[in-house]
Write a protein that holds these residues in place. Structure first.
Motif, PDB file in Angstrom:
ATOM      1  N   LYS A  18      28.541  -5.760   8.080  1.00  0.00           N
ATOM      2  CA  LYS A  18      29.389  -6.839   7.579  1.00  0.00           C
ATOM      3  C   LYS A  18      29.854  -7.770   8.700  1.00  0.00           C
ATOM      4  N   THR A  19      30.239  -7.201   9.838  1.00  0.00           N
ATOM      5  CA  THR A  19      30.765  -8.008  10.935  1.00  0.00           C
ATOM      6  C   THR A  19      29.691  -8.922  11.506  1.00  0.00           C
ATOM      7  N   VAL A  20      28.488  -8.396  11.690  1.00  0.00           N
ATOM      8  CA  VAL A  20      27.381  -9.205  12.195  1.00  0.00           C
ATOM      9  C   VAL A  20      27.007 -10.286  11.189  1.00  0.00           C
ATOM     10  N   LEU A  21      27.003  -9.939   9.908  1.00  0.00           N
ATOM     11  CA  LEU A  21      26.657 -10.907   8.868  1.00  0.00           C
ATOM     12  C   LEU A  21      27.606 -12.096   8.892  1.00  0.00           C
ATOM     13  N   LEU A  22      28.889 -11.843   9.026  1.00  0.00           N
ATOM     14  CA  LEU A  22      29.864 -12.923   9.004  1.00  0.00           C
ATOM     15  C   LEU A  22      29.663 -13.866  10.186  1.00  0.00           C
ATOM     16  N   ALA A  23      29.391 -13.308  11.361  1.00  0.00           N
ATOM     17  CA  ALA A  23      29.151 -14.139  12.537  1.00  0.00           C
ATOM     18  C   ALA A  23      27.898 -14.996  12.356  1.00  0.00           C
ATOM     19  N   ALA A  24      26.825 -14.389  11.838  1.00  0.00           N
ATOM     20  CA  ALA A  24      25.583 -15.130  11.629  1.00  0.00           C
ATOM     21  C   ALA A  24      25.732 -16.177  10.535  1.00  0.00           C
ATOM     22  N   PHE A  25      26.464 -15.836   9.478  1.00  0.00           N
ATOM     23  CA  PHE A  25      26.725 -16.762   8.372  1.00  0.00           C
ATOM     24  C   PHE A  25      27.394 -18.031   8.896  1.00  0.00           C
ATOM     25  N   TYR A  26      28.397 -17.856   9.749  1.00  0.00           N
ATOM     26  CA  TYR A  26      29.122 -19.005  10.270  1.00  0.00           C
ATOM     27  C   TYR A  26      28.275 -19.813  11.252  1.00  0.00           C
ATOM     28  N   ARG A  27      27.643 -19.118  12.201  1.00  0.00           N
ATOM     29  CA  ARG A  27      26.861 -19.816  13.231  1.00  0.00           C
ATOM     30  C   ARG A  27      25.725 -20.630  12.625  1.00  0.00           C
ATOM     31  N   ALA A  28      25.000 -20.050  11.665  1.00  0.00           N
ATOM     32  CA  ALA A  28      23.829 -20.728  11.111  1.00  0.00           C
ATOM     33  C   ALA A  28      24.196 -22.034  10.434  1.00  0.00           C
ATOM     34  N   LEU A  54      31.963 -17.437  16.567  1.00  0.00           N
ATOM     35  CA  LEU A  54      30.925 -17.945  17.462  1.00  0.00           C
ATOM     36  C   LEU A  54      30.776 -17.046  18.687  1.00  0.00           C
ATOM     37  N   GLY A  55      31.900 -16.567  19.215  1.00  0.00           N
ATOM     38  CA  GLY A  55      31.835 -15.669  20.359  1.00  0.00           C
ATOM     39  C   GLY A  55      31.077 -14.401  20.033  1.00  0.00           C
ATOM     40  N   ARG A  56      31.298 -13.847  18.833  1.00  0.00           N
ATOM     41  CA  ARG A  56      30.550 -12.655  18.418  1.00  0.00           C
ATOM     42  C   ARG A  56      29.062 -12.942  18.369  1.00  0.00           C
ATOM     43  N   PHE A  57      28.715 -14.112  17.836  1.00  0.00           N
ATOM     44  CA  PHE A  57      27.297 -14.422  17.684  1.00  0.00           C
ATOM     45  C   PHE A  57      26.620 -14.586  19.042  1.00  0.00           C
ATOM     46  N   TYR A  58      27.265 -15.274  19.971  1.00  0.00           N
ATOM     47  CA  TYR A  58      26.646 -15.480  21.279  1.00  0.00           C
ATOM     48  C   TYR A  58      26.508 -14.170  22.037  1.00  0.00           C
ATOM     49  N   ARG A  59      27.426 -13.245  21.811  1.00  0.00           N
ATOM     50  CA  ARG A  59      27.259 -11.919  22.413  1.00  0.00           C
ATOM     51  C   ARG A  59      26.096 -11.177  21.751  1.00  0.00           C
ATOM     52  N   LEU A  60      25.865 -11.461  20.467  1.00  0.00           N
ATOM     53  CA  LEU A  60      24.703 -10.873  19.797  1.00  0.00           C
ATOM     54  C   LEU A  60      23.408 -11.299  20.468  1.00  0.00           C
ATOM     55  N   GLU A  61      23.347 -12.560  20.884  1.00  0.00           N
ATOM     56  CA  GLU A  61      22.144 -13.051  21.556  1.00  0.00           C
ATOM     57  C   GLU A  61      21.851 -12.281  22.841  1.00  0.00           C
ATOM     58  N   GLU A  62      22.885 -11.672  23.397  1.00  0.00           N
ATOM     59  CA  GLU A  62      22.716 -10.859  24.605  1.00  0.00           C
ATOM     60  C   GLU A  62      22.486  -9.390  24.261  1.00  0.00           C
ATOM     61  N   GLY A  63      22.373  -9.104  22.947  1.00  0.00           N
ATOM     62  CA  GLY A  63      22.140  -7.735  22.516  1.00  0.00           C
ATOM     63  C   GLY A  63      23.399  -6.903  22.398  1.00  0.00           C
ATOM     64  N   LYS A  64      24.573  -7.554  22.427  1.00  0.00           N
ATOM     65  CA  LYS A  64      25.849  -6.837  22.337  1.00  0.00           C
ATOM     66  C   LYS A  64      26.376  -6.925  20.912  1.00  0.00           C
ATOM     67  N   PHE A  65      26.166  -5.890  20.144  1.00  0.00           N
ATOM     68  CA  PHE A  65      26.605  -5.888  18.750  1.00  0.00           C
ATOM     69  C   PHE A  65      28.092  -5.543  18.674  1.00  0.00           C
ATOM     70  N   PRO A  66      28.861  -6.290  17.866  1.00  0.00           N
ATOM     71  CA  PRO A  66      30.307  -6.060  17.805  1.00  0.00           C
ATOM     72  C   PRO A  66      30.650  -4.782  17.062  1.00  0.00           C
TER      73      PRO A  66
END
Length: 360
Positions: A18-28, A54-66
């Motif tokens: 859910k947390t990753v989905l929300l970050a991706a939903f907003y960023r996209a 947005l901060g969560r999403f950019y950390r995702l790009e580095e492979g850091k899942f919240p």
């Protein structure tokens, strides 16, 4: 004119995504390329929440899942048409923490947070139950059966607990069953395939869940595939590989209208058992000026939606027609029609057809 309010409650056990989905939903949907293609963009009402996503999403790009959320979160998003300043739709996103499924509140403060969260669930037109795609892939339909049983038991417990305090919880009547981490499945695997497997192998558990929610058609009707990002083990996350994220808001919108039609049909003493959604929608439009008199409060926004999106637009399967209607609305400065028609079109494009399926 103030934006239309859509309320959606998102449920999923810890780790479902859910947390990753929300970050991706907003960023996209904040990107210029999205605005150009879909003719609208979103913006967080609270700037701090938007920056956090947005901060969560950019950390995702580095492979850091919240880490998953441990509290009930409410986030509001405004949907703006391309080149127009007025917001058309506001989505209230309620994130029910997975930990609350598994553990009792730790103190009085958390019990009060749960109580307040449950009250807000009653405002929601649509609920989303997020199934963990990784567990489904490894455990098969046994996992889905467990998920339905567990969710039904938890909803029943929440209803009994809240009733004992004199504030009985009200759950959404319209639901979307979504499969997260869909990038783990073959490229030709679609929401229709997910629907076929679930209805074939977990029909008893679906029936139990619908009974607990007191909504005959709650589950087994709408299915989604969602992949917030693809996360291969040997490379960085590719933010361009999401699936279904752009289809989610349109699916919520259409589910809300369908829920209103079902409510309206239920109020009529005589109706054909074979009556289709669009026949019911046509009847609803005929009474749109008085629709608020018999629809529950959470569906009253439908009277506004039906003033801006025609039956032909809802029924059309031609994306080119819907896009033309959308562009005409933009030229006229018609905020609502531009966004609402754009959302309907998003369900009919290539990604929408794979990511979202209705079997009725």
């Amino acid at each position: 004119m103030p934006p239309l309010d859509l309320h959606v409650a998102v449920f999923g056990a810890s780790g479902a995504g859910k947390t990753v989905l929300l970050a991706a939903f907003y960023r996209a949907q904040t990107q210029p390329s999205f605005q150009e293609e879909y003719a609208y963009k979103i913006q967080a009402v609270n700037k701090a929440q938007g920056n956090q996503l947005l901060g969560r999403f950019y950390r995702l790009e580095e492979g850091k899942f919240p880490e998953g959320s441990t509290r009930f979160d409410e986030i509001e998003f405004d949907f703006f048409p391309r080149d127009l300043p007025e917001a058309a739709v506001r989505v209230h996103w309620y994130d029910y923490p997975g930990r609350w499924w598994e553990d009792d509140p730790v103190d009085a403060e958390e019990r009060e947070a749960m109580r307040q969260g449950l009250l807000k669930l009653g405002m929601s037109q649509v609920g989303i139950l997020l199934a963990d795609g990784a567990k489904y892939r490894s455990e098969g339909t046994g996992y889905i059966r467990w998920l339905f049983e567990h969710f039904a038991d938890e909803c029943d417990r929440l209803r009994r607990t809240s009733a004992a305090t004199g504030e009985e919880v009200s759950f959404p009547r319209e639901w979307i069953l979504a499969l997260s981490k869909a990038d783990l499945f073959p490229p030709d695997y679609g929401a229709r395939d997910f629907e076929r497997e679930v209805c074939r192998d977990a029909d008893d558990q679906l029936a139990k869940l619908c009974s607990v929610l007191r909504a005959e058609h709650a589950f087994g009707h709408r299915f989604m595939l969602l992949s917030s990002v693809a996360a291969p083990a040997d490379s960085q996350v590719d933010p361009r590989t999401s699936l279904g994220v752009r289809t989610l808001a349109p699916a919520i919108l259409v589910s809300t209208v369908e829920g209103a039609v079902r409510e309206a049909q239920a109020t009529r003493k005589e109706k054909s058992a074979k009556e289709t959604f669009f026949q019911g929608l046509r009847d609803l439009v005929q009474f749109v000026d008085s629709v608020d008199d018999f629809l529950p409060k959470r569906y009253q926004i439908v009277s506004k939606i039906l003033r801006f999106v025609s039956i032909k637009d809802f029924a059309s399967t031609r994306v080119d027609r819907l896009k033309k209607v959308r562009e005409d609305a933009l030229r006229r400065g018609d905020t609502f029609k531009a966004v609402l028609t754009g959302m309907v079109a998003a369900l009919r494009d290539e990604e929408g057809l794979r990511a979202y399926h209705q079997n009725q």
